[in-house]
Design a protein around this motif. Structure first.
Motif, PDB file in Angstrom:
ATOM      1  N   GLY A 139       0.816  -1.209   0.000  1.00 18.21           N
ATOM      2  CA  GLY A 139       0.000   0.000   0.000  1.00 18.21           C
ATOM      3  C   GLY A 139       0.850   1.259   0.000  1.00 18.21           C
ATOM      4  O   GLY A 139       1.011   1.928  -1.020  1.00 18.21           O
ATOM      5  N   VAL A 140       1.440   1.560   1.167  1.00 16.63           N
ATOM      6  CA  VAL A 140       2.162   2.823   1.339  1.00 16.63           C
ATOM      7  C   VAL A 140       3.342   2.918   0.369  1.00 16.63           C
ATOM      8  O   VAL A 140       3.534   3.933  -0.315  1.00 16.63           O
ATOM      9  N   GLU A 141       4.121   1.853   0.293  1.00 16.77           N
ATOM     10  CA  GLU A 141       5.311   1.902  -0.571  1.00 16.77           C
ATOM     11  C   GLU A 141       4.908   2.009  -2.042  1.00 16.77           C
ATOM     12  O   GLU A 141       5.424   2.843  -2.779  1.00 16.77           O
ATOM     13  N   ARG A 142       3.965   1.176  -2.420  1.00 12.74           N
ATOM     14  CA  ARG A 142       3.575   1.156  -3.823  1.00 12.74           C
ATOM     15  C   ARG A 142       2.996   2.512  -4.249  1.00 12.74           C
ATOM     16  O   ARG A 142       3.325   3.036  -5.306  1.00 12.74           O
ATOM     17  N   ALA A 143       2.143   3.072  -3.398  1.00  5.90           N
ATOM     18  CA  ALA A 143       1.527   4.365  -3.746  1.00  5.90           C
ATOM     19  C   ALA A 143       2.585   5.453  -3.859  1.00  5.90           C
ATOM     20  O   ALA A 143       2.578   6.243  -4.808  1.00  5.90           O
ATOM     21  N   ASN A 144       3.502   5.482  -2.904  1.00 10.51           N
ATOM     22  CA  ASN A 144       4.505   6.554  -2.933  1.00 10.51           C
ATOM     23  C   ASN A 144       5.488   6.413  -4.082  1.00 10.51           C
ATOM     24  O   ASN A 144       6.030   7.396  -4.569  1.00 10.51           O
ATOM     25  N   LYS A 145       5.704   5.164  -4.499  1.00 11.35           N
ATOM     26  CA  LYS A 145       6.596   4.954  -5.652  1.00 11.35           C
ATOM     27  C   LYS A 145       5.967   5.540  -6.914  1.00 11.35           C
ATOM     28  O   LYS A 145       6.652   5.832  -7.886  1.00 11.35           O
ATOM     29  N   ILE A 146       4.644   5.658  -6.907  1.00  5.69           N
ATOM     30  CA  ILE A 146       3.980   6.325  -8.043  1.00  5.69           C
ATOM     31  C   ILE A 146       3.866   7.826  -7.759  1.00  5.69           C
ATOM     32  O   ILE A 146       4.148   8.660  -8.613  1.00  5.69           O
TER      33      ILE A 146
END
Ligand code: PHE
Length: 505
Positions: free
Chosen positions: A181-188
């Motif tokens: 969630g958090v990592e994936r979203a911030n990577k975008i």
């Protein structure tokens, strides 16, 4: 001191997939609305380019050491702020709770409302709904602002609706966990944010008058460096903009592998936040320069910051654009929304992690309940009196609350746990090493500066009630919020740690 805390047992701890994932989440927390609408104004107001000197000094002497401290303690203790502090000394667990409670049930409640305004303005950009008088549109039509905080009025249904969207986004991102969630979203989000800001700068730079605006923004006035206020502003800005003193960086670092570099990543986070703020300021001032030229108003009168900048001045500039104004409006409010959501998520994740650490609740349950509570807590800020409430709560939490919590964190980690132990830990995993000056900074310099900041705030507020609001309301709302969160923190800290998930379920 681990032997004192053997009762703390840990549920399975999630971990970042990549260091870049961690960095983008930490940078996402740091770059927020403040970086975009506050930084540039403070630069302009405090001597332009010359202000970068105190800012840089504050960054090196306070921002980066605290970032290393928070990353270090999070990684070493493998816990959110309450857990990490409890491992240092069980008597200090409350401090961790206080931080995460006032940031979640204070800052995040109104921060999400401001993001909701941005979401609404995304929609308004399609038709340039603010028309010829963005000021009246924003305060009267959109907010329905009442004369003051005592006239609360009704919640605005359109803002409530946008607020639901914001909390659904926050919830969705945090629900899926740290990595998914958090990592994936911030990577975008982070690359998107960088691109958006570059597009805004490139676009505004082509407008007539843009150069004049950018020069006004950065033209140095070195004589201002002699003023104490300029230095005070630099230091007080550093804590908020780097999301330090809220337990956020401690939590994010608790998901790091035991060998991840601390010193380097702390520098990268701080420097990227600064560079992005600086560059975003170019887009702000280029547009203001353009607007001054178009309206014939003196430049000084077009310059504003914060809410007035984003929802009044910028919409006016957008309406004056020769072409593609709608697209520009969309890009601008999307930038604010993305920057805001990444910060808001960091707060939600921090509070969720604290509860999961202590009570071993299921993430999905915690995140869902907190998102609902965060939404409910935000309702007061969607009313006609909400703007005044927001202003007061923000002032008390991001000054008194933050400075006091940060001061106590320095006492706990610098003096009780001992700064050198965290320095040795950070150095043991880092490529470049930090010296004893770190200990000096954490033990003497930063607490000293925080005392000055607190004293300065008290002096200013006693001389003149903040924002000209009535005293009684300031005390009730501002101090009340701090005291209630503190009492709640003491209560939660007094509860027992759940021994083991498996034993009890
Ligand atoms: N650092 C964010 C900004 O500059 C603000 C923020 C504060 C975010 C506290 C999270 C927590 O706007």
């Amino acid at each position: 001191m681990a032997q004192r805390n053997t009762e703390i047992t840990e549920p399975h701890r999630p971990q970042w997939n990549t260091t870049w994932g961690f960095l983008s989440a930490a940078i996402g927390s740091a770059i927020g609305l403040g970086s975009i609408w506050r930084f540039a104004y403070v630069v302009y107001e405090n001597g332009g380019g010359a202000y970068l000197i105190p800012y840089f000094v504050a960054l090196v002497t306070a921002g980066i050491p605290l970032m290393i401290l928070e990353y270090g303690v999070g990684q070493k203790m493998r816990g959110s702020a309450p857990m990490a502090f409890a491992k240092v000394s069980s008597q200090w667990e409350w401090l961790g709770w206080w931080m995460v409670i006032f940031v979640m049930f204070g800052i995040n409640c109104y921060y999400a409302v401001i993001i909701a305004w941005c979401v609404s303005y995304l929609g308004f950009s399609l038709t340039l709904a603010w028309g010829a008088d963005p000021n009246a549109f924003f305060f009267q039509q959109f907010l329905g602002a009442t004369p003051g905080p005592d006239a609360i009025g009704e919640p605005r249904s359109s803002i409530l609706f946008a607020l639901i969207i914001v909390w659904i986004i926050n919830w969705l991102i945090t629900f899926f966990g740290v990595e998914k969630g958090v990592e994936r979203a911030n990577k975008i989000f982070m690359p998107l944010l960088f691109i958006l800001i570059l597009v805004l700068v490139g676009w505004t730079a082509t407008l007539p008058g843009a150069k004049e605006g950018m020069i006004r923004y950065l033209k140095p006035d070195f004589s201002r460096l002699l003023e104490a206020k300029v230095w005070i502003d630099a230091y007080s800005q550093i804590f908020f903009t780097l999301s330090i003193g809220f337990g956020i960086m401690v939590t994010y670092a608790s998901y790091l592998g035991p060998k991840t570099d601390i010193n380097f990543n702390a520098c990268v986070t701080s420097v990227i936040d600064t560079v992005v703020s600086l560059v975003a300021g170019l887009a702000i001032f280029a547009a203001l320069g353009y607007m001054a030229g178009q309206t014939g108003k003196p430049f000084e009168q077009t310059v504003t910051h914060g809410i007035g900048l984003a929802f009044v001045a910028y919409p006016q500039a957008i309406a004056l654009l020769p072409s593609f104004s709608n697209l520009f409006g969309l890009l601008f409010f999307l930038t604010l929304t993305v920057a805001g959501v990444a910060s808001s998520v960091s707060i939600l994740e921090t509070f969720s992690a604290s509860l999961i650490d202590k009570f071993h609740y299921r993430r999905q349950t915690v995140v869902t309940i907190l998102s609902i509570l965060g939404f409910l807590g935000g309702i007061i800020f969607t009313t006609g009196g909400g703007l005044a409430w927001l202003d007061i709560v923000d002032h008390f939490l991001s000054h008194y609350g933050l400075f006091a919590a940060c001061f106590l964190q320095c006492i706990l980690l610098g003096w009780i746990y001992k700064a050198f132990r965290l320095r040795e830990h950070a150095n043991s995993v880092s490529l470049f090493k930090i010296g004893r000056v770190f200990d000096f900074s954490i033990k003497y310099l930063i607490p000293g500066i925080l005392v000055v900041l607190l004293f300065n705030d008290v002096r200013t507020d006693l001389r003149h009630p903040y924002g000209n609001y009535p005293w009684l309301l300031l005390v009730l709302i501002g101090c009340g919020w701090l005291v209630v969160t503190l009492i709640t923190a003491l209560f939660v800290a007094s509860r027992a740690w759940r021994r083991s998930l498996h034993q009890e379920s």
